[in-house]
Design an enzyme around this catalytic site. Sequence first.
Site, short mmCIF file in Angstrom:
data_model
loop_
_atom_site.label_atom_id
_atom_site.label_comp_id
_atom_site.label_asym_id
_atom_site.label_seq_id
_atom_site.Cartn_x
_atom_site.Cartn_y
_atom_site.Cartn_z
N ALA A 123 0.84 -1.20 0.00
CA ALA A 123 0.00 0.00 0.00
C ALA A 123 0.88 1.25 0.00
O ALA A 123 1.36 1.69 1.05
CB ALA A 123 -0.93 0.00 1.21
N GLY A 128 -4.25 11.27 -3.77
CA GLY A 128 -3.59 12.50 -4.22
C GLY A 128 -2.11 12.34 -4.44
O GLY A 128 -1.40 13.32 -4.65
N SER A 131 2.37 8.76 -8.85
CA SER A 131 3.76 8.50 -9.19
C SER A 131 4.75 9.28 -8.32
O SER A 131 5.89 8.88 -8.17
CB SER A 131 3.99 8.84 -10.66
OG SER A 131 3.20 8.01 -11.49
N GLY A 241 9.78 -5.35 -8.41
CA GLY A 241 8.40 -5.60 -8.83
C GLY A 241 8.21 -5.39 -10.32
O GLY A 241 7.38 -6.07 -10.95
N GLU A 354 2.57 -0.52 -11.51
CA GLU A 354 3.98 -0.62 -11.13
C GLU A 354 4.85 0.44 -11.79
O GLU A 354 6.00 0.20 -12.15
CB GLU A 354 4.53 -2.02 -11.46
CG GLU A 354 3.92 -3.14 -10.65
CD GLU A 354 4.51 -3.29 -9.26
OE1 GLU A 354 5.41 -2.50 -8.91
OE2 GLU A 354 4.07 -4.18 -8.54
#
Length: 378
Positions: A123, A128, A131, A241, A354
């Site tokens: 998480a 808001g 990236s 990831g 991701e």
Amino acid sequence: MAERASDVALWEERARAFSEKHVRPAAERIDREDRIPPEILERLATERFLGLGIPPEWGGSGGDTRCTVVVLETLAHASAAVAVTLAVHLSVCARPILDWGTEAQKEEFLRPLARGERVGAFALTEPGAGSDTASLTTGYRRDGDTFVLRGTKMFTSNAMSAGVVLVFATRDPTLKGHGISAFIVPPGTGGFSVAQRLDKMGLRGSETTELVLDDVRLPATSMLGPEGGGLKLALSALAGGRVGIASCALGVAQAAFDEMLRSVSANDEEWKRSRLAVAYSDLASARALVRTAAARKDLGEPFVRDASVAKLVASRAAVSIASAGVDVAGPAGVRVGHPAERLLRDARVFPIVEGTTEIQELILGRSLLPSREPPNAY
């Protein structure tokens, strides 16, 4: 090296057998119902896929990144949702605990993750703060020998099924990246709740949720890594990831290519055969980049740039090949329930998850030129 190659082949064969028996027959239902049957997750655990890449001393199945990428690609060829669920569990939950956790944290949280007794979630993203990781506002404060977390997380994968969630919070938003820390949160902790499950166009079956942390009280031992080290931890986890997600995109791209092959004959129009040629070259390029990133990671070499390139190219290949597959299939390809239609919806998610395509380009640009600025984006 020969022994490792043998391990990769063994895991690939295990994944192929598992996919054909359990995943592919359920793929259409997973997409339609937006739900992975619990028995598939249970069988992933039984077959030791949930412990892939984790050392046996912590309850894991062993294997390295090269083993993991072939498993994820093979599973994604049958169901992207199943593959992404596994990728999140392994890459951005179990692995960070292995890399950053104390012995006690590994015993309490990593071991059950590796055994498949729990599923992991991650998480970071907020309504808001997408990236720009350093702009997150979920906060934490000390209260005696505990931490109290408050805020909202968005687009969190696996959270409804998770037994362990890595949550990132800041002690002071004005500190930007320097104030962020990571916490291990067991769902069921007071104040922790899933506010909603989000309905998506693709990767249906993979849980994507909004989380609310309403004064979640955790022991001091729940902090993963050093205080203020959360941004470094998050970016490290996301780099690994991306190799996993690129593998999932590659599996979808291969499935779309195989569907094209079934739709094209030697007597078909020239443009269809040309589409096959372009798709094949895109697929081969993406696979080479994914395997290179995995190999560099296993060798302990710098791989962040390789991971971004692999994710960027594999995502584009998945969208391009899946889109061409719909064109080649003709009117049937746009019908709901046609494999080409589902593959295109799944493929379209990969340039976003991701780390978006734009962020991968930003990371690559920074890596190619000297910069004094720390990377805060993912």
